[in-house]
Design a protein around this motif. Structure first.
Motif, PDB file in Angstrom:
ATOM      1  N   UNK A   1       0.828  -1.202   0.000  1.00 48.28           N
ATOM      2  CA  UNK A   1       0.000   0.000   0.000  1.00 48.28           C
ATOM      3  C   UNK A   1       0.864   1.254   0.000  1.00 48.28           C
ATOM      4  N   UNK A   2       1.954   1.226   0.783  1.00 47.35           N
ATOM      5  CA  UNK A   2       2.854   2.380   0.806  1.00 47.35           C
ATOM      6  C   UNK A   2       3.503   2.596  -0.560  1.00 47.35           C
ATOM      7  N   UNK A   3       3.865   1.479  -1.221  1.00 46.97           N
ATOM      8  CA  UNK A   3       4.428   1.602  -2.569  1.00 46.97           C
ATOM      9  C   UNK A   3       3.406   2.206  -3.518  1.00 46.97           C
ATOM     10  N   UNK A   4       2.146   1.738  -3.398  1.00 48.28           N
ATOM     11  CA  UNK A   4       1.090   2.278  -4.265  1.00 48.28           C
ATOM     12  C   UNK A   4       0.880   3.767  -3.997  1.00 48.28           C
ATOM     13  N   UNK A   5       0.917   4.136  -2.696  1.00 50.10           N
ATOM     14  CA  UNK A   5       0.757   5.551  -2.349  1.00 50.10           C
ATOM     15  C   UNK A   5       1.920   6.365  -2.905  1.00 50.10           C
TER      16      UNK A   5
ATOM     17  N   UNK B   1       1.354   6.796  -6.565  1.00 48.71           N
ATOM     18  CA  UNK B   1       0.305   7.784  -6.812  1.00 48.71           C
ATOM     19  C   UNK B   1       0.798   9.194  -6.506  1.00 48.71           C
ATOM     20  N   UNK B   2       1.613   9.316  -5.443  1.00 47.71           N
ATOM     21  CA  UNK B   2       2.175  10.634  -5.125  1.00 47.71           C
ATOM     22  C   UNK B   2       3.106  11.112  -6.230  1.00 47.71           C
ATOM     23  N   UNK B   3       3.931  10.173  -6.740  1.00 48.37           N
ATOM     24  CA  UNK B   3       4.827  10.544  -7.841  1.00 48.37           C
ATOM     25  C   UNK B   3       4.026  10.938  -9.075  1.00 48.37           C
ATOM     26  N   UNK B   4       2.940  10.193  -9.341  1.00 46.01           N
ATOM     27  CA  UNK B   4       2.094  10.540 -10.498  1.00 46.01           C
ATOM     28  C   UNK B   4       1.448  11.909 -10.303  1.00 46.01           C
TER      29      UNK B   4
ATOM     30  N   UNK C   1       1.262  17.688 -11.495  1.00 45.05           N
ATOM     31  CA  UNK C   1       1.448  19.101 -11.111  1.00 45.05           C
ATOM     32  C   UNK C   1       2.529  19.750 -11.960  1.00 45.05           C
ATOM     33  N   UNK C   2       3.611  19.013 -12.188  1.00 43.78           N
ATOM     34  CA  UNK C   2       4.688  19.550 -13.020  1.00 43.78           C
ATOM     35  C   UNK C   2       4.185  19.820 -14.440  1.00 43.78           C
ATOM     36  N   UNK C   3       3.346  18.912 -14.936  1.00 42.97           N
ATOM     37  CA  UNK C   3       2.797  19.110 -16.277  1.00 42.97           C
ATOM     38  C   UNK C   3       1.925  20.355 -16.327  1.00 42.97           C
ATOM     39  N   UNK C   4       1.077  20.514 -15.327  1.00 44.22           N
ATOM     40  CA  UNK C   4       0.208  21.690 -15.295  1.00 44.22           C
ATOM     41  C   UNK C   4       1.019  22.973 -15.172  1.00 44.22           C
TER      42      UNK C   4
ATOM     43  N   UNK D   1       5.226  10.262 -18.953  1.00 43.14           N
ATOM     44  CA  UNK D   1       4.178  10.249 -19.978  1.00 43.14           C
ATOM     45  C   UNK D   1       3.140  11.330 -19.746  1.00 43.14           C
ATOM     46  N   UNK D   2       2.738  11.521 -18.473  1.00 41.74           N
ATOM     47  CA  UNK D   2       1.690  12.506 -18.197  1.00 41.74           C
ATOM     48  C   UNK D   2       2.156  13.916 -18.555  1.00 41.74           C
ATOM     49  N   UNK D   3       3.407  14.223 -18.184  1.00 49.76           N
ATOM     50  CA  UNK D   3       3.962  15.546 -18.481  1.00 49.76           C
ATOM     51  C   UNK D   3       4.040  15.757 -19.988  1.00 49.76           C
TER      52      UNK D   3
END
Length: 583
Positions: free
Chosen positions: A338-342, A345-348, A353-356, A497-499
């Protein structure tokens, strides 16, 4: 869609044929032992001879020992007085013995099949055991079985479910997962990996990858083995909300198994093969009409019950404290996941935010009067800021009739030089915008890097360079072809990819807008020039027409004056002759 069933497709389509092939592999599983089949065929004590069946069971000493141990566990009050299968049938009833036989028969049969499948997969280089924990699976199944039995015992007539039936139903509720692992080991490994990555329940991922889920596979296997309808429906319907269960006589048993599973998942008992958040056992119990105090009692008694059943089933000698420690270990491992998933998700979220921020900064710098080449430079600068490294050049083709241009860009977004370059011959004259359009545009852009390395003497390390399309991409869209050359800080490191998706969308929109504005301005200028030329032509035409009319008037006047002048000339000549004669 039926509960727990696969999504439907067009009848007779490829999806249906694939599912049918999968179900044929499920149907190819072995049948249960003759002893189990004989007991399944008997609904009550009137249907068969106790002595005959007891002799049949006792013909297998190992099976007899395990059946008697399970029967003694089922009723500790009788204890050592249960010394024969016949006495177990008389004292505990046929249902208890049948439950014990079914439990052992299915476990032995499926373990044998699973072990052979595991050995076969290992010979083919498939490490299925790395994903599917069989010992953990059976420990979890035993936990659900024991929890279901305890719930039935402690709730009494409030749920009106036989503890023996509850045990078997709990033990076999998820047998479909083992069936899929045996029938389709490679695909099921992928299911488990994707489910773990997505933090998802197994069933939707099974339907997406395989075409059916473990609910349907378990039901089909139960039909193959001739198990009672109640067990088929438990395999098929467990996990559904209580209010969504069909109104069948064994509805309470299905709900009881769902509550028992919630208890075991909450305790992290064994390995469930599920990766979503476990449901609250108290809430599930409340829906099923089970007192929360019963849940607390079951949680207290469950470790000892599971430890004893594990020993009887041959899963190893593990005392209750060890089982609790293993559950704590499983809980900590789940917490780690769960911590890895969090963290992911935090990195994503940070990348988003960086993309925006990058998109906002880029759009702020693009003014209403920024020229198209200036937008190219600002896009390259935003790539440097958002992706790190540096974007050092932009290749563009304004339209199909134009040549290709190379614009060298500084870090602050200024275009320091522009020059015309020859397009790569391999494209055969294909416009740059068409090259970059569509799903394969990014790959085709990267294929141009060797040509760019020859064309652009920039001193860049092309092992680190990415060619990033920045053109308007929809099919049929007008606009220039634009390619940003970006050198990352590390070799072969792809940008987030998102950025990149957000930046490309902003670049394409700005480029398309400015290109359309400049084209509109050019068309306006061309229209003004055309109007000026038209006015000049009209003025020349008017002058020509005036001169033509003047010529016509002059010719008419000359004609009109010519007659009297002719007469005057004639008279003058006559007068001259007369004067000459008179002299």
């Amino acid at each position: 869609m039926t509960p727990g069933g696969p999504e439907q497709s067009q009848p007779g389509g490829p999806h249906d044929r694939q599912i049918e092939l999968i179900l044929q592999r499920v149907d190819a599983l072995p049948t249960l032992s003759p002893i189990a089949q004989r007991l399944l065929g008997a609904g009550s004590s009137d249907d068969f001879d106790i002595d005959e069946v007891s002799q049949l069971i006792e013909s297998d000493p190992a099976l007899t020992a395990r059946i008697l141990a399970m029967c003694r566990t089922a009723d500790k009050g009788l204890g050592d007085r249960i010394t024969t299968v016949r006495r177990a049938m008389v004292m505990l009833g046929i249902r208890a013995v049948r439950s014990a036989v079914l439990s052992v028969a299915v476990y032995d049969m499926m373990e044998g099949v699973a072990q052979r499948a595991h050995d076969d997969a290992a010979m083919r280089g498939i490490q299925s055991d790395a994903a599917f924990d069989r010992v953990g699976f059976w420990t979890h199944s035993l936990g659900v079985a024991c929890a279901a039995r305890l719930l039935a015992e402690k709730s009494g007539k409030k749920v009106d479910v036989s503890p023996d039936d509850a045990f078997v139903a709990g033990l076999l509720h998820d047998i479909g997962k083992l069936v899929l692992d045996v029938a389709l080991p490679t695909a099921f490994v992928k299911v488990l990996m994707v489910a773990a990555q997505k933090r998802s329940a197994a069933a939707p991922i099974e339907r997406m990858i395989i075409g059916i889920d473990h609910h349907v596979a378990g039901k089909r296997a139960a039909e193959r083995w001739g198990l009672p309808r109640v067990l088929q429906d438990v395999m098929w319907l467990h996990g559904q909300p209580f209010e969504a269960l069909p109104d069948v006589p064994h509805r309470r048993l299905v709900a009881l198994v769902s509550v028992a599973k919630a208890v075991c998942r909450g305790l992290h008992l064994g390995w469930s093969g599920e990766f979503d958040d476990a449901r609250s056992a108290d809430r599930e119990a409340e829906k099923a009409g089970i007192d929360k105090r019963v849940i607390a009692e079951v949680v207290r008694l469950l470790p000892d019950a599971v430890a004893e059943r594990r020993r009887i089933m041959g899963l190893g000698e593990e005392a209750s404290p060890q089982l609790l420690l293993r559950s704590i270990f499983n809980a900590n491992r789940e917490l780690g996941r769960m911590n890895e998933a969090i963290s992911r998700e935090s990195a994503a979220a940070a990348r988003s935010r960086a993309a925006l921020d990058a998109v906002g900064a880029f759009l702020e710098r693009v003014g209403s009067s920024t020229p198209l080449v200036g937008v190219f430079g600002l896009a390259a600068s935003s790539a440097s800021t958002a992706l790190g490294g540096r974007a050092f050049a932009v290749v563009s083709q304004i339209d199909e009739r134009s040549g290709w241009s190379l614009h060298r860009v500084s870090m602050d977004g200024r275009v320091v030089s522009s020059e015309t370059i020859d397009p790569p011959a391999v494209l055969g004259g294909e416009p740059l915008a068409d090259v970059l359009r569509g799903e394969g545009g990014a790959e085709r852009a990267m294929s141009l890097l060797p040509w760019m390395a020859d064309q652009i003497a920039e001193g860049a390390d092309y092992r680190r360079v990415r060619a990033i399309p920045a053109s308007p991409t929809p099919e049929g869209a007008d606009g220039p072809g634009v390619l940003i050359l970006h050198e990352s800080a590390q070799a072969a490191k792809a940008p987030p990819r998102e950025v990149l998706r957000a930046l490309r969308s902003a670049w394409a929109q700005a480029i398309a807008t400015v290109w359309a504005r400049e084209r509109s301005d050019r068309l306006g200028e061309e229209l003004v020039e055309a109007n000026r030329r038209l006015s000049e032509a009209q003025a020349k035409l008017t002058e020509t027409e005036s001169m033509a009319r003047l010529g016509e008037m002059t010719a008419g006047a000359a004609h009109e004056m010519n007659n009297p002048l002719t007469i005057i000339s004639g008279r003058a000549q006559m007068l001259r002759r007369k004067l000459r004669d008179a002299e």
